[in-house]
Scaffold this active site. Structure first.
Site, PDB file in Angstrom:
ATOM      1  N   SER A 183       0.975  -1.134   0.079  1.00 44.24           N
ATOM      2  CA  SER A 183      -0.152  -0.050  -0.050  1.00 44.24           C
ATOM      3  C   SER A 183       0.938   1.134   0.066  1.00 44.24           C
ATOM      4  CB  SER A 183      -0.866  -0.040   1.306  1.00 44.24           C
ATOM      5  OG  SER A 183      -0.233   0.180   2.297  1.00 44.24           O
ATOM      6  N   HIS A 211      -5.779  -4.511  -1.764  1.00 47.90           N
ATOM      7  CA  HIS A 211      -5.399  -3.496  -2.535  1.00 47.90           C
ATOM      8  C   HIS A 211      -5.456  -3.931  -4.069  1.00 47.90           C
ATOM      9  CE1 HIS A 211      -4.839  -0.279   0.266  1.00 47.90           C
ATOM     10  NE2 HIS A 211      -4.326  -0.897   1.059  1.00 47.90           N
ATOM     11  N   LYS A 242     -12.909  -2.163   0.172  1.00 48.19           N
ATOM     12  CA  LYS A 242     -12.132  -1.361  -0.817  1.00 48.19           C
ATOM     13  C   LYS A 242     -12.538  -1.186  -2.107  1.00 48.19           C
ATOM     14  CE  LYS A 242      -7.881  -1.310   2.034  1.00 48.19           C
ATOM     15  NZ  LYS A 242      -7.125  -2.339   2.753  1.00 48.19           N
TER      16      LYS A 242
HETATM   17  C1  LIG Z   1      -7.270  -2.759   4.215  1.00 49.25           C
HETATM   18  C2  LIG Z   1      -6.417  -4.000   4.398  1.00 49.25           C
HETATM   19  C3  LIG Z   1      -6.860  -5.234   5.094  1.00 49.25           C
HETATM   20  C4  LIG Z   1      -8.125  -4.953   6.047  1.00 49.25           C
HETATM   21  O1  LIG Z   1      -9.214  -5.151   5.515  1.00 49.25           O
HETATM   22  P1  LIG Z   1     -10.452  -4.894   6.350  1.00 49.25           P
HETATM   23  O2  LIG Z   1     -11.623  -5.801   5.512  1.00 49.25           O
HETATM   24  O3  LIG Z   1     -10.787  -3.130   6.461  1.00 49.25           O
HETATM   25  O4  LIG Z   1     -10.265  -5.360   7.608  1.00 49.25           O
HETATM   26  C5  LIG Z   1      -6.218  -6.347   5.344  1.00 49.25           C
HETATM   27  N1  LIG Z   1      -5.161  -6.556   4.603  1.00 49.25           N
HETATM   28  C6  LIG Z   1      -4.556  -5.562   3.688  1.00 49.25           C
HETATM   29  C7  LIG Z   1      -3.488  -6.035   2.802  1.00 49.25           C
HETATM   30  C8  LIG Z   1      -5.174  -4.281   3.332  1.00 49.25           C
HETATM   31  O5  LIG Z   1      -4.980  -3.311   2.650  1.00 49.25           O
END
Ligand SMILES: *Cc1c(COP(=O)(O)O)cnc(C)c1O
Length: 397
Positions: A183, A211, A242
């Site tokens: 990220s 992501h 996301k």
């Molecule tokens: C955002 C993210 C998470 C967490 O996801 P949630 O559903 O918001 O708990 C887990 N792993 C990665 C790589 C992320 O970017």
């Protein structure tokens, strides 16, 4: 009793603030989208949401959520295996498995839970987890909850991964765990090479698509599509928070027996509430949208290319991206904060990151592009970057 702790916490909070690391919430009064309103009444163009496909305020998803509430109620008031499974949950699990071309899927309340509950049911003391150094906090926590021996390799460094695999050869099972897209830089894990090494050294492969799903690959179907690794990745985890609509919810999808075992032993699945029908119903509609056409993914990719090209031409130093994340490199912590603040005055909402979130001397502004951005939004952001960039003397030209 609280007196001593209150004093301790007050001091600790003070030192977080003094280090410039105190996190403030910004209050948004509109739905999440490209053009948001905040509580001061001003509007900002949002370039720091994970709303990659622009679906967070999509009318079809809002309708589907309302419909699911009408037909399936508001909440489940149960964990999945007692009385918290509806037909919708089973449909969504099947739909996610079809999307990633896997055997089966298990839903969680969040991807944080999917990762937190993944390793402990599958691996024990005699096993090894080999983890990328830049993996998400939830993978790190999931690994901590498991007794397997831990190995860490430098970000996307295949020689270092090979070293770990060699060191772990005496273990019973080995699993390589990686984020799909990292990220902070927006780089992609080299899944083809990871799968080659996994086969050479007899290891399983797990990738967190949070992501990358909806973003990388010719039609946005993630790293297996991008690297043509179908059948070579054992476990995918991901989020519904996301690209996939942005509400909440997570999943693990992969080999049949693995998913089956998670349903028996994964603690966040066994001891936490079932996803609400409105989210499950809207997520089903979200996959309908993605399966109907690639228009949102194509728009996202066009936006990323446009932004990258214009910003680079203007003299900004941008990390080569393979995703919807563009890291505008500034290298100086204070500059990253000052510039983000100036951008906000110009109506552009972006976030500056510096050590310890990124390595020392690697401060940057992270820009996240979206299919929800129109060309006019991108042009305004680029214009503001150039104006502020000139002011602060960060342009190379
Ligand atoms: C955002 C993210 C998470 C967490 O996801 P949630 O559903 O918001 O708990 C887990 N792993 C990665 C790589 C992320 O970017």
């Amino acid at each position: 009793m609280y007196g001593k702790m209150k004093q301790f916490l007050t001091e600790e909070l003070g030192s977080i603030e003094a280090a410039g690391l105190f996190k403030q919430e910004r209050i948004i009064t509109s739905p999440q989208k490209a053009d948001i309103q905040i509580n001061t009444g001003t509007n900002l163009l949002n370039f720091c949401a994970n709303n990659y496909l622009g679906l967070s305020d999509n009318p079809r998803l809002i309708d589907a959520a309302k419909q699911a509430m009408d037909t399936h109620g508001y909440g489940m008031s149960s964990v999945r295996f007692i009385c918290g499974t509806q037909d919708l949950h089973k449909q969504l699990e099947k739909t996610i498995a079809d999307y990633f071309k896997t055997d089966d899927t298990i839903l969680y309340a969040a991807c944080f839970d999917a990762n937190g509950g993944l390793f402990e049911p599958l691996l024990g003391e005699q096993d090894a987890i080999i983890s990328d150094a830049l993996n998400h906090a939830s993978i790190i926590d999931g690994v901590r909850l498991c007794k397997a021996k831990r190995y860490r390799y430098a970000n996307a460094d295949m020689a270092d991964l090979e070293r770990c695999l060699q060191e772990a050869q005496s273990q019973r099972f080995r699993i390589i765990a990686t984020d799909g897209v990292f990220s902070m830089d927006g780089n992609v894990a080299p899944m083809d090479k990871i799968c080659d090494l996994a086969e050479k050294y007899d290891a399983l492969v797990m990738v967190d698509e949070s992501h990358s799903a909806g973003v990388v690959g010719k039609t946005g179907r993630g790293v297996a599509e991008l690297f043509d690794c179908y059948g070579r990745i054992d476990i995918f985890t991901g989020t519904l928070g996301k690209s996939f609509g942005g509400a909440m919810g997570g999943f693990t999808t992969g080999r049949k027996e693995i998913i089956e075992m998670l349903r028996q032993r994964s603690r966040p699945y066994l001891f936490s509430n079932s996803l609400a029908p409105m989210i499950v119903g809207a997520s089903l509609e979200m996959f309908n949208i993605l399966n109907e056409s690639d228009i949102l993914h194509d728009k996202l990719m066009t936006n990323v290319a446009y932004f990258y090209e214009k910003m680079t031409a203007a003299g900004f130093d941008i990390k080569p991206t393979q995703s919807a994340i563009c890291a505008v490199m500034l290298y100086d912590a204070k500059l990253s904060q000052d510039m983000a603040a100036r951008m906000q005055e110009e109506g552009i909402y972006v976030t500056g990151f510096y050590y310890p979130v990124v390595p020392q001397g690697q401060a940057r502004i992270r820009v996240q592009l979206s299919a929800g951005h129109e060309r006019v939004h991108l042009d305004k952001a680029i214009e503001a970057f150039i104006k502020v960039g000139q002011e602060m003397g960060v342009l190379k030209n």
